[in-house]
Scaffold this motif. Structure first.
Motif, mmCIF file in Angstrom:
data_model
loop_
_atom_site.group_PDB
_atom_site.id
_atom_site.type_symbol
_atom_site.label_atom_id
_atom_site.label_comp_id
_atom_site.label_asym_id
_atom_site.label_seq_id
_atom_site.Cartn_x
_atom_site.Cartn_y
_atom_site.Cartn_z
ATOM 1 N N LYS A 1 0.846 -1.191 0.000
ATOM 2 C CA LYS A 1 0.000 0.000 0.000
ATOM 3 C C LYS A 1 0.881 1.241 0.000
ATOM 4 N N GLY A 2 0.500 2.221 -0.820
ATOM 5 C CA GLY A 2 1.223 3.482 -0.868
ATOM 6 C C GLY A 2 2.368 3.501 -1.867
ATOM 7 N N MET A 3 2.601 2.416 -2.590
ATOM 8 C CA MET A 3 3.668 2.380 -3.592
ATOM 9 C C MET A 3 3.011 2.231 -4.961
ATOM 10 N N ASP A 4 3.461 3.050 -5.926
ATOM 11 C CA ASP A 4 2.821 3.007 -7.240
ATOM 12 C C ASP A 4 3.102 1.668 -7.941
ATOM 13 N N GLY A 5 2.206 1.321 -8.844
ATOM 14 C CA GLY A 5 2.254 0.019 -9.503
ATOM 15 C C GLY A 5 3.481 -0.194 -10.355
ATOM 16 N N GLU A 6 3.938 0.861 -11.042
ATOM 17 C CA GLU A 6 5.113 0.720 -11.905
ATOM 18 C C GLU A 6 6.360 0.391 -11.080
ATOM 19 N N ARG A 7 6.507 1.079 -9.954
ATOM 20 C CA ARG A 7 7.660 0.818 -9.080
ATOM 21 C C ARG A 7 7.569 -0.581 -8.483
ATOM 22 N N GLN A 8 6.361 -1.009 -8.102
ATOM 23 C CA GLN A 8 6.190 -2.366 -7.568
ATOM 24 C C GLN A 8 6.565 -3.411 -8.608
ATOM 25 N N ASN A 9 6.135 -3.206 -9.849
ATOM 26 C CA ASN A 9 6.463 -4.168 -10.901
ATOM 27 C C ASN A 9 7.966 -4.234 -11.148
ATOM 28 N N HIS B 1 10.980 2.072 1.820
ATOM 29 C CA HIS B 1 9.551 2.393 1.786
ATOM 30 C C HIS B 1 8.916 2.175 3.158
#
Length: 154
Positions: free
Chosen positions: A39-47, A134
């Motif tokens: 939660k709180g981390m954008d999807g592109e960075r997570q991928n 994070h």
């Protein structure tokens, strides 16, 4: 970490601590694919982080071992050919040249495996470190001294 059949979801600070423990102990669990759900981390960075973590977590160093093995094979064969194959060397010279080639291959693959695994561990450490940033630093319980301190007496 919640486990599905093929996917392990990393979503809490405890999950990141488990990855850090794996990194420190150099042990890898049979966890399947790692996926981030933070939660709180954008999807592109997570991928991107998930790709880096999976690549580093499951790396075996085989590609580097193959490349350095071939280089070692060529170097060993070249050395063996130039030093042990003369006009009158015969089969003994050819056997020595082949032994040099196999030795070069063995040394190259061994070094390649070690170097590949080390580079993968470095990349994995960077990705897990970015993940740790994070969540913030992990709260560890205070350490208790096992012996009396000669300076402070505690």
């Amino acid at each position: 970490m919640k486990k599905d059949r093929k996917t392990t979801i990393v979503s809490t600070s405890d999950d990141v601590a488990a990855l850090e423990r794996d990194l420190r102990t150099h042990k890898r669990r049979q966890v399947g694919q790692l996926r981030l759900d933070i939660k709180g981390m954008d999807g592109e960075r997570q991928n991107r982080l998930a790709l880096e973590i999976n690549r580093g977590y499951f790396a075996c160093g085989c590609a580097t071992a193959t490349v350095l093995g071939i280089v070692g094979l060529i170097a060993g064969a070249t050395h063996g050919w130039s030093t042990h194959l003369g006009a009158d060397a015969g089969w003994a010279g050819a056997a020595r040249a082949a032994a040099w080639a196999l030795g070069g291959f063995a040394i190259g693959t061994s070094l390649g495996k070690l170097i590949g695994k080390r580079f993968a561990a470095i990349r994995l450490g960077r990705a897990v470190g970015e993940l740790r940033q994070h969540f913030g630093p992990e709260e560890l319980p205070p350490e208790k001294p096992t012996a009396r301190c000669a300076v402070h007496g505690a």
